[in-house]
Design an enzyme around this catalytic site. Sequence first.
Site, PDB file in Angstrom:
ATOM      1  N   ARG A  46       0.837  -1.195   0.000  1.00  0.00           N
ATOM      2  CA  ARG A  46       0.000   0.000   0.000  1.00  0.00           C
ATOM      3  C   ARG A  46       0.873   1.246   0.000  1.00  0.00           C
ATOM      4  NH1 ARG A  46      -1.893   2.978   4.918  1.00  0.00           N
ATOM      5  NH2 ARG A  46      -3.704   4.260   4.397  1.00  0.00           N
ATOM      6  N   ARG A  87      -5.437  17.967   7.551  1.00  0.00           N
ATOM      7  CA  ARG A  87      -4.235  17.617   8.302  1.00  0.00           C
ATOM      8  C   ARG A  87      -3.554  18.857   8.853  1.00  0.00           C
ATOM      9  NH1 ARG A  87      -2.213  12.399   7.629  1.00  0.00           N
ATOM     10  NH2 ARG A  87      -3.558  11.198   6.256  1.00  0.00           N
ATOM     11  N   LYS A 231     -13.177   3.045   1.127  1.00  0.00           N
ATOM     12  CA  LYS A 231     -12.810   3.039   2.548  1.00  0.00           C
ATOM     13  C   LYS A 231     -13.992   3.541   3.375  1.00  0.00           C
ATOM     14  CE  LYS A 231      -8.687   4.596   3.584  1.00  0.00           C
ATOM     15  NZ  LYS A 231      -7.678   5.687   3.589  1.00  0.00           N
ATOM     16  N   THR A 289      -5.826  -0.693  10.300  1.00  0.00           N
ATOM     17  CA  THR A 289      -5.370   0.297  11.273  1.00  0.00           C
ATOM     18  C   THR A 289      -5.200  -0.221  12.701  1.00  0.00           C
ATOM     19  OG1 THR A 289      -6.248   2.069   9.906  1.00  0.00           O
ATOM     20  CG2 THR A 289      -5.744   2.639  12.168  1.00  0.00           C
TER      21      THR A 289
HETATM   22  N1  LIG Z   1       5.088   7.528   2.518  1.00  0.00           N
HETATM   23  C1  LIG Z   1       5.169   7.943   3.793  1.00  0.00           C
HETATM   24  N2  LIG Z   1       6.062   8.882   4.145  1.00  0.00           N
HETATM   25  C2  LIG Z   1       6.158   9.296   5.416  1.00  0.00           C
HETATM   26  N3  LIG Z   1       5.418   8.852   6.432  1.00  0.00           N
HETATM   27  C3  LIG Z   1       4.492   7.936   6.150  1.00  0.00           C
HETATM   28  C4  LIG Z   1       4.316   7.425   4.819  1.00  0.00           C
HETATM   29  N4  LIG Z   1       3.298   6.553   4.853  1.00  0.00           N
HETATM   30  C5  LIG Z   1       2.889   6.509   6.140  1.00  0.00           C
HETATM   31  N5  LIG Z   1       3.603   7.317   6.926  1.00  0.00           N
HETATM   32  C6  LIG Z   1       3.507   7.541   8.380  1.00  0.00           C
HETATM   33  O1  LIG Z   1       2.830   6.453   8.997  1.00  0.00           O
HETATM   34  C7  LIG Z   1       1.700   6.922   9.730  1.00  0.00           C
HETATM   35  C8  LIG Z   1       0.577   5.926   9.682  1.00  0.00           C
HETATM   36  O2  LIG Z   1       0.266   5.568   8.360  1.00  0.00           O
HETATM   37  P1  LIG Z   1      -1.196   5.712   7.777  1.00  0.00           P
HETATM   38  O3  LIG Z   1      -2.194   5.099   8.684  1.00  0.00           O
HETATM   39  O4  LIG Z   1      -1.087   5.177   6.403  1.00  0.00           O
HETATM   40  O5  LIG Z   1      -1.363   7.291   7.704  1.00  0.00           O
HETATM   41  P2  LIG Z   1      -2.444   8.354   8.180  1.00  0.00           P
HETATM   42  O6  LIG Z   1      -3.238   7.790   9.289  1.00  0.00           O
HETATM   43  O7  LIG Z   1      -1.623   9.556   8.558  1.00  0.00           O
HETATM   44  O8  LIG Z   1      -3.263   8.608   6.952  1.00  0.00           O
HETATM   45  C9  LIG Z   1       1.380   8.263   9.094  1.00  0.00           C
HETATM   46  O9  LIG Z   1       0.683   9.138   9.928  1.00  0.00           O
HETATM   47  C10 LIG Z   1       2.759   8.796   8.752  1.00  0.00           C
HETATM   48  O10 LIG Z   1       3.348   9.392   9.876  1.00  0.00           O
HETATM   49  C1  LIG Z   2      -6.836   3.284   6.753  1.00  0.00           C
HETATM   50  C2  LIG Z   2      -7.248   4.465   7.162  1.00  0.00           C
HETATM   51  O1  LIG Z   2      -7.046   5.600   6.413  1.00  0.00           O
HETATM   52  P1  LIG Z   2      -5.712   6.492   6.488  1.00  0.00           P
HETATM   53  O2  LIG Z   2      -4.621   5.679   7.093  1.00  0.00           O
HETATM   54  O3  LIG Z   2      -5.434   6.922   5.099  1.00  0.00           O
HETATM   55  O4  LIG Z   2      -6.164   7.616   7.341  1.00  0.00           O
HETATM   56  C3  LIG Z   2      -7.991   4.619   8.432  1.00  0.00           C
HETATM   57  O5  LIG Z   2      -8.478   5.709   8.698  1.00  0.00           O
HETATM   58  O6  LIG Z   2      -8.110   3.619   9.163  1.00  0.00           O
HETATM   59  K   LIG Z   3      -4.990   8.096   2.772  1.00  0.00           K
HETATM   60 MG   LIG Z   4      -8.423   7.203   7.240  1.00  0.00          MG
END
Ligand SMILES: Nc1ncnc2c1ncn2[C@@H]1O[C@H](COP(=O)(O)OP(=O)(O)O)[C@@H](O)[C@H]1O
Ligand SMILES: C=C(OP(=O)(O)O)C(=O)O
Ligand SMILES: [K+]
Ligand SMILES: [Mg+2]
Length: 485
Positions: A46, A87, A231, A289
């Site tokens: 992903r 954000r 989602k 998550t």
């Molecule tokens: N490509 C990326 N570069 C930097 N940090 C990332 C990246 N992908 C994910 N992360 C980090 O991992 C955390 C958790 O990932 P995710 O659940 O995918 O993101 P979020 O909840 O912020 O949408 C993010 O908040 C971010 O800090």
């Molecule tokens: C998968 C999720 O979306 P994102 O990590 O992009 O916030 C979530 O909210 O659980």
């Molecule tokens: K996203």
């Molecule tokens: Mg989300």
Amino acid sequence: MKERSKMVREMELPDHKTKIIATIGPASRHAGTIEKMIKAGMSVARINFSHGTLEEHTKTIELIRKTAEKLEKIVAILGDLPGVKMRVGKIKGDSITLKKGDKVVLTTRDVEGDETTIPVEFKDFPKLVSKGDVIYLSDGYIMLRVEEVRENEVECVVVNGGTLFSHKGINIPKANLPIEAITPRDFEIIEFAIEQGIDAIGLSFVGSVYDVLKVKSFLEKKKGNNFIIAKIERPDAVRNFDEILNAADGIMVARGDLGVEMPIEKLPIMQKQLIKKANLAAKPVITATQMLVSMTTERIPKRAEVTDVANAILDGTDAVMLSEETAIGKYPVESVEMMAKIAKTTEEYRESLGHSRLRAWIDLLPKRSTIKEAITQSVIDALCAIDIKYILTPTRTGLTPRLISRFKPKQWILAFSNNERVCNSLAFSYGVYPFCMEEEFNEKDMIMLVKGLGIVKEDDTVLLTEGKPIGKTIGTNTIRIFQIP
Ligand SMILES: Nc1ncnc2c1ncn2[C@@H]1O[C@H](COP(=O)(O)OP(=O)(O)O)[C@@H](O)[C@H]1O
Ligand SMILES: C=C(OP(=O)(O)O)C(=O)O
Ligand SMILES: [K+]
Ligand SMILES: [Mg+2]
């Protein structure tokens, strides 16, 4: 990936059938790490477009493709769109600590954040809130209350403090966002995804079926055939779930945002309800998550996390997902290995725990309403009646293997398709092992392939189900049981 049928090397199927999705980020976008993650059982990589740059993602995609090809494995890529998620911007030193009672100003000006002023990456933010509203930061861990709204800033008091990192999410659960779920930026990323050959697109914050349909018609216009994962992460999506499920190719229970947007105690029940509906509709469902979130910093997960993964599998999830565990965590490979171990062990007990679907679910199917449902019932009958080693499903759209996958049988479903996108989309479905075939293939080619790979052996009893004649849009309509010659 094509021409697999020419290979002579033997291979073993994975020892777990639940699919593992892992987010690739700074901690894992290296050839060696990706290779280890694939070997440990990752079948979908992903990419979260909420973070990083398109340039970085282009490199990551290339790395995943190269590594998968080298290992002769099918690994699908899921591009998760940013959507309307608001954000915070960049924070000085990347993190600050907010304490209960502190005053903070959320500003739409482009500044570096500190303990008193936090930038918000959304111009209309002040229009969405009023005095007394609650604002959550960082998946709900930090809670603020609005004291005063000014033209381009919102003054708040900290109710629950905590550490805030750069670019963490903002949720205003009461706000009925007067903005489109799929943003212009999302459409740009979808075009990028088409160009890059990304297999599946994750639509964040869909509210209704129209959000899915908008993306579908955009894809049609741009000649993209990407798999669409809706989602489910806001109350509207739960309310409109049946229609969304009907239009999407797959579903994600996105518990991160869903747990802030809805009362968190409803999550377990919601998860079970959404998974069951997706299963019955024969569409893959991902549970996402915090599944092993403590592994972001520690080698051994919490007992509750291990149990969460196991329970999601018993609920019938097709796939389990890792986010920060593999994107920024210290143990990306170990996190995948841990999920694979939990999956293997849990799947073995599905039947003895009374979670077998074979008999129990037949009654839930629409009563012999269509040929494909009648065939599905016959497949299940056969699986209960005799000892079948493998289920073979030649498929054009991926529907036949998905119809069987929803029953979570203990046999592997070997799927054969000459469409690479269809093969990759099956990387999301429980217990389906896809094989990418050359243009034309027949029953003999399939059997030669899996025999050559050492998967099926002479005299093994197999069940083959497919839509015949091949090439006509007829749907699954035949079932045959025979011994491998
Ligand atoms: N490509 C990326 N570069 C930097 N940090 C990332 C990246 N992908 C994910 N992360 C980090 O991992 C955390 C958790 O990932 P995710 O659940 O995918 O993101 P979020 O909840 O912020 O949408 C993010 O908040 C971010 O800090
Ligand atoms: C998968 C999720 O979306 P994102 O990590 O992009 O916030 C979530 O909210 O659980
Ligand atoms: K996203
Ligand atoms: Mg989300």
